[in-house]
Enzyme design. Structure first.
Site, PDB file in Angstrom:
ATOM      1  N   PRO A  10       4.771   0.119   7.368  1.00  9.48           N
ATOM      2  CG  PRO A  10       4.804  -0.797   9.712  1.00  9.48           C
ATOM      3  CD  PRO A  10       5.006   0.166   8.953  1.00  9.48           C
ATOM      4  CG  ASN A  11       1.251  -4.385   7.321  1.00 12.39           C
ATOM      5  OD1 ASN A  11       1.783  -5.114   6.635  1.00 12.39           O
ATOM      6  ND2 ASN A  11       1.235  -4.504   7.731  1.00 12.39           N
ATOM      7  NE  ARG A  18      -4.211  -9.919   0.513  1.00  7.51           N
ATOM      8  CZ  ARG A  18      -2.922  -9.727   0.568  1.00  7.51           C
ATOM      9  NH1 ARG A  18      -2.480  -8.901   2.085  1.00  7.51           N
ATOM     10  NH2 ARG A  18      -2.501 -10.888  -0.112  1.00  7.51           N
ATOM     11  CE1 TYR A  23      -6.500   1.386   6.896  1.00 12.73           C
ATOM     12  CE2 TYR A  23      -6.249  -0.867   6.741  1.00 12.73           C
ATOM     13  CZ  TYR A  23      -6.350  -0.377   7.517  1.00 12.73           C
ATOM     14  OH  TYR A  23      -5.588  -0.114   8.541  1.00 12.73           O
ATOM     15  CG  ASN A  74      -0.327   6.012   7.080  1.00 15.92           C
ATOM     16  OD1 ASN A  74      -0.110   5.893   8.086  1.00 15.92           O
ATOM     17  ND2 ASN A  74      -1.441   6.376   6.290  1.00 15.92           N
ATOM     18  CB  ALA A  77       1.123  -1.046  13.431  1.00 11.46           C
ATOM     19  CD  GLU A  98       0.407  11.021  13.689  1.00 10.73           C
ATOM     20  OE1 GLU A  98       0.650  11.964  14.625  1.00 10.73           O
ATOM     21  OE2 GLU A  98      -0.510  10.538  13.615  1.00 10.73           O
ATOM     22  CG  HIS A 100      -3.322   8.014  11.227  1.00 13.20           C
ATOM     23  ND1 HIS A 100      -2.207   6.872  11.029  1.00 13.20           N
ATOM     24  CD2 HIS A 100      -3.026   9.015  11.927  1.00 13.20           C
ATOM     25  CE1 HIS A 100      -1.309   7.322  11.448  1.00 13.20           C
ATOM     26  NE2 HIS A 100      -1.321   8.489  12.389  1.00 13.20           N
ATOM     27  CB  ILE A 101      -6.467   5.689   5.246  1.00 17.62           C
ATOM     28  CG1 ILE A 101      -4.848   6.196   4.529  1.00 17.62           C
ATOM     29  CG2 ILE A 101      -7.445   5.224   4.257  1.00 17.62           C
ATOM     30  CD1 ILE A 101      -4.626   4.584   3.652  1.00 17.62           C
ATOM     31  CB  SER A 102      -8.633   4.514   9.200  1.00 15.17           C
ATOM     32  OG  SER A 102      -7.946   4.733   9.634  1.00 15.17           O
ATOM     33  NE  ARG A 107      -9.060   1.057  12.408  1.00 17.63           N
ATOM     34  CZ  ARG A 107      -8.724   1.123  11.668  1.00 17.63           C
ATOM     35  NH1 ARG A 107      -7.307   1.441  10.885  1.00 17.63           N
ATOM     36  NH2 ARG A 107      -8.174  -0.633  11.173  1.00 17.63           N
ATOM     37  NE  ARG A 111      -6.365   0.140  14.327  1.00 17.75           N
ATOM     38  CZ  ARG A 111      -5.674  -1.100  13.653  1.00 17.75           C
ATOM     39  NH1 ARG A 111      -4.369  -0.459  13.413  1.00 17.75           N
ATOM     40  NH2 ARG A 111      -5.494  -1.934  13.611  1.00 17.75           N
TER      41      ARG A 111
END
Ligand code: CA2
Length: 148
Positions: A10-11, A18, A23, A74, A77, A98, A100-102, A107, A111
């Site tokens: 999602p997103n 954004r 990101y 990825n 959430a 798996e 993740h960008i961040s 964080r 998370r």
């Protein structure tokens, strides 16, 4: 079976539009083009699936059985909430990474928990868009592709 499925949750369709400080400024299409180009050098096909819906992600993992030799995911959430995606990954028994960008551990506390980590082959995070490229590189090697 030298085919890789890249799943984005999602997103992630909003990438590049954004929150570039977290990101980056590249879009999901940019990532897809880079991954497809790189894998293409080794005659490996990469398919992409993005959804904002948990059940659709579960369906895509189930449908990957007998079609793909590797999954790069990825789950965004859903990483932190989804027993359903974890169970699907575990059920299909396709090697997976798996992504993740961040760096999720730098964080918010919520998370820090990944429901997927215990069932994937490996994990890459915190490298920005290069997390996807590093995962692709590793997937190719794991699939027995000779990288010159
Ligand atoms: O760092 C990652 O790749 C994440 O999986 C990204 C998820 C987040 O929930 C995870 O904790 C870590 C969020 C993806 C949202 O993507 C956006 C992209 C552009 C603008 C807004 C959101």
């Amino acid at each position: 079976m030298k085919k890789i499925l890249v799943i984005n949750g999602p997103n992630l369709n909003l990438l590049g539009t954004r929150e570039p400080e977290i990101y980056g400024s590249e879009t999901l299409k940019d990532i897809e083009n880079r991954m497809r180009n790189y894998a293409g050098k080794f005659n490996v096909e990469v398919d992409f699936f993005q959804s904002n819906h948990e059940g659709e992600i579960v369906d895509s993992i189930q449908a990957a059985r007998d079609k793909y030799g590797f999954i790069i995911i990825n789950a965004a959430a859903y990483t932190h909430t989804s027993v359903a995606i974890r169970d699907a990954l575990s059920a299909v028994e396709i090697p997976s990474i798996e992504v993740h960008i961040s760096n999720i551990y730098k964080r918010e506390h919520f998370r820090h928990k990944s429901y997927l980590s215990p069932v994937v082959t490996g994990e890459v995070m915190g490298l920005g868009i290069e997390s996807y490229m590093a995962a692709l590189f590793a997937a190719l090697i794991k699939m027995g592709v000779e990288i010159e």
